[in-house]
Design a protein around this motif. Sequence first.
Motif, mmCIF file in Angstrom:
data_model
loop_
_atom_site.group_PDB
_atom_site.id
_atom_site.type_symbol
_atom_site.label_atom_id
_atom_site.label_comp_id
_atom_site.label_asym_id
_atom_site.label_seq_id
_atom_site.Cartn_x
_atom_site.Cartn_y
_atom_site.Cartn_z
ATOM 1 N N SER A 1 73.170 63.445 58.827
ATOM 2 C CA SER A 1 72.025 62.692 59.341
ATOM 3 C C SER A 1 71.004 63.657 59.944
ATOM 4 O O SER A 1 71.301 64.336 60.936
ATOM 5 C CB SER A 1 72.469 61.695 60.419
ATOM 6 O OG SER A 1 71.360 61.185 61.119
ATOM 7 N N THR B 1 71.627 56.630 57.102
ATOM 8 C CA THR B 1 70.820 55.707 56.309
ATOM 9 C C THR B 1 69.976 56.477 55.313
ATOM 10 O O THR B 1 69.445 57.555 55.626
ATOM 11 C CB THR B 1 69.913 54.840 57.198
ATOM 12 O OG1 THR B 1 68.997 54.105 56.363
ATOM 13 C CG2 THR B 1 69.118 55.683 58.168
ATOM 14 N N TYR C 1 67.197 55.759 54.468
ATOM 15 C CA TYR C 1 65.809 55.695 54.923
ATOM 16 C C TYR C 1 65.369 57.010 55.570
ATOM 17 O O TYR C 1 64.173 57.263 55.723
ATOM 18 C CB TYR C 1 65.614 54.545 55.917
ATOM 19 C CG TYR C 1 65.756 53.173 55.303
ATOM 20 C CD1 TYR C 1 64.670 52.529 54.720
ATOM 21 C CD2 TYR C 1 66.973 52.518 55.307
ATOM 22 C CE1 TYR C 1 64.791 51.267 54.147
ATOM 23 C CE2 TYR C 1 67.119 51.253 54.743
ATOM 24 C CZ TYR C 1 66.020 50.631 54.170
ATOM 25 O OH TYR C 1 66.162 49.391 53.605
ATOM 26 N N ASP C 2 66.344 57.827 55.992
ATOM 27 C CA ASP C 2 66.017 59.085 56.670
ATOM 28 C C ASP C 2 65.854 60.261 55.712
ATOM 29 O O ASP C 2 65.691 61.403 56.149
ATOM 30 C CB ASP C 2 67.098 59.424 57.706
ATOM 31 C CG ASP C 2 66.984 58.579 58.961
ATOM 32 O OD1 ASP C 2 65.898 58.026 59.199
ATOM 33 O OD2 ASP C 2 67.984 58.463 59.699
ATOM 34 N N THR D 1 74.701 53.764 48.853
ATOM 35 C CA THR D 1 73.307 54.197 48.697
ATOM 36 C C THR D 1 73.214 55.714 48.593
ATOM 37 O O THR D 1 72.465 56.248 47.762
ATOM 38 C CB THR D 1 72.459 53.705 49.877
ATOM 39 O OG1 THR D 1 73.123 54.040 51.116
ATOM 40 C CG2 THR D 1 72.246 52.206 49.812
ATOM 41 N N SER E 1 68.727 46.065 62.175
ATOM 42 C CA SER E 1 67.657 46.384 61.235
ATOM 43 C C SER E 1 68.320 46.925 59.978
ATOM 44 O O SER E 1 69.454 47.416 60.022
ATOM 45 C CB SER E 1 66.702 47.432 61.818
ATOM 46 O OG SER E 1 67.348 48.700 61.885
ATOM 47 N N LYS F 1 67.892 49.620 58.466
ATOM 48 C CA LYS F 1 68.208 51.036 58.660
ATOM 49 C C LYS F 1 69.495 51.216 59.453
ATOM 50 O O LYS F 1 70.354 52.016 59.089
ATOM 51 C CB LYS F 1 67.044 51.728 59.371
ATOM 52 C CG LYS F 1 67.264 53.206 59.645
ATOM 53 C CD LYS F 1 66.023 53.810 60.284
ATOM 54 C CE LYS F 1 66.239 55.298 60.583
ATOM 55 N NZ LYS F 1 65.038 55.915 61.170
ATOM 56 N N GLU G 1 72.984 49.671 57.673
ATOM 57 C CA GLU G 1 73.363 50.102 56.329
ATOM 58 C C GLU G 1 74.836 50.481 56.212
ATOM 59 O O GLU G 1 75.523 50.088 55.259
ATOM 60 C CB GLU G 1 72.485 51.277 55.903
ATOM 61 C CG GLU G 1 72.633 51.652 54.446
ATOM 62 C CD GLU G 1 71.606 52.692 54.028
ATOM 63 O OE1 GLU G 1 71.862 53.391 53.040
ATOM 64 O OE2 GLU G 1 70.558 52.806 54.684
#
Length: 364
Positions: free
Chosen positions: A113, A144, A146-147, A172, A297, A299, A302
């Motif tokens: 992360s 996530t 998203y990062d 993902t 959320s 994010k 997940e």
Amino acid sequence: MKIGILTFHCADNYGAVIQAFCLQEYLREVGHDAHVIDYRPKYITYAYRIFGECSGNIIKHLLRSCIVAPSRFKKHFLFQRFRNNHLRLVNLDFKRKIHDFDAFVFGSDQIWSPAITRCDEIYFGQFNAATGKKLISYSASMGTIYDMGERLSFMYGNCLKDFSAISVRENTLASYLREHYRYDVTITCDPVILAGKQVLDKLVVKPRERSSYVLLILMAGDEKFIDYAQIVADRLLCKLVILATYESVMQPQHKKIVSPESYLGYIKYASYIITTSFHGTALSILFHKEFATLKRSPKLDERAFSLLKGLGLEDRMIEVGQFCDNIKIDYSQVDIKLGKIVLKSKKFLANNLGDIPLKQTQII
């Protein structure tokens, strides 16, 4: 093989230390000489300092720090005691190529992360001591998708080529690595699920609660869920026990100074669990608890949603205001699916760390 584990063992975080212990114990159970490398980067340890890091008004920071310092100190003591008693910690000179480790296992937890590790090269095997050694990621996570950024994408493309095997926690991330780099990626389960309830039961300390209780595992910023949890507790005719994983100034009723062993005990003996955390969700499943995972959320949800979807438990992730306390989970079906995931994870480790006979998968 002598194996060094690189993960987040130095965080005063329940999921972090428990998963580190579980991976260590599973590898030992199947015959390896497993140790946790005592790597303590400042970006991890600084977050758990007694007086924390000031990110705003210095006066307010000092005032809050003085209030929470006693609880932070006690909590750190309990976590350090757990590490000393249960983790086989060993130091490693990352600059030296000569040592007696045969392999390094990276994971589990959010070691990739960027928000946490800032793309730390150590967690990508970029150190001299890794030269010529077998490198494997086990259920590694980036938290996530998203990062994803340019730096992390570069690390994936250039560093993971040195790994002999790659496994991750979320679908993902696996899809991303397969699509962009053509890596052979396996989805594996978190070490707490890999090791199983029989390993965790060795740690459990039973709480002193005299009546049935609904357990709310509360993370920072989730205080808005307290009223909802109280409604669920009232519906079930239980008391509400709040276990905060952070230090609170305004909520002294939160049970925030508990050891990892007691944390497991509160989960095991709860009548019902409400959580927003991945490991709160995973442990609820492992101990066959009725539970609800509250949405925060896309994010933040997940990791937990990926686990729930794989077990056919998507309906356990709900919005505040929804209720599933009147619907029982059929754990006989969940265990069948979980058993397949665990067996796949065990095969991944056996195939890549040596031909060790697999023991019969036991969930209950």
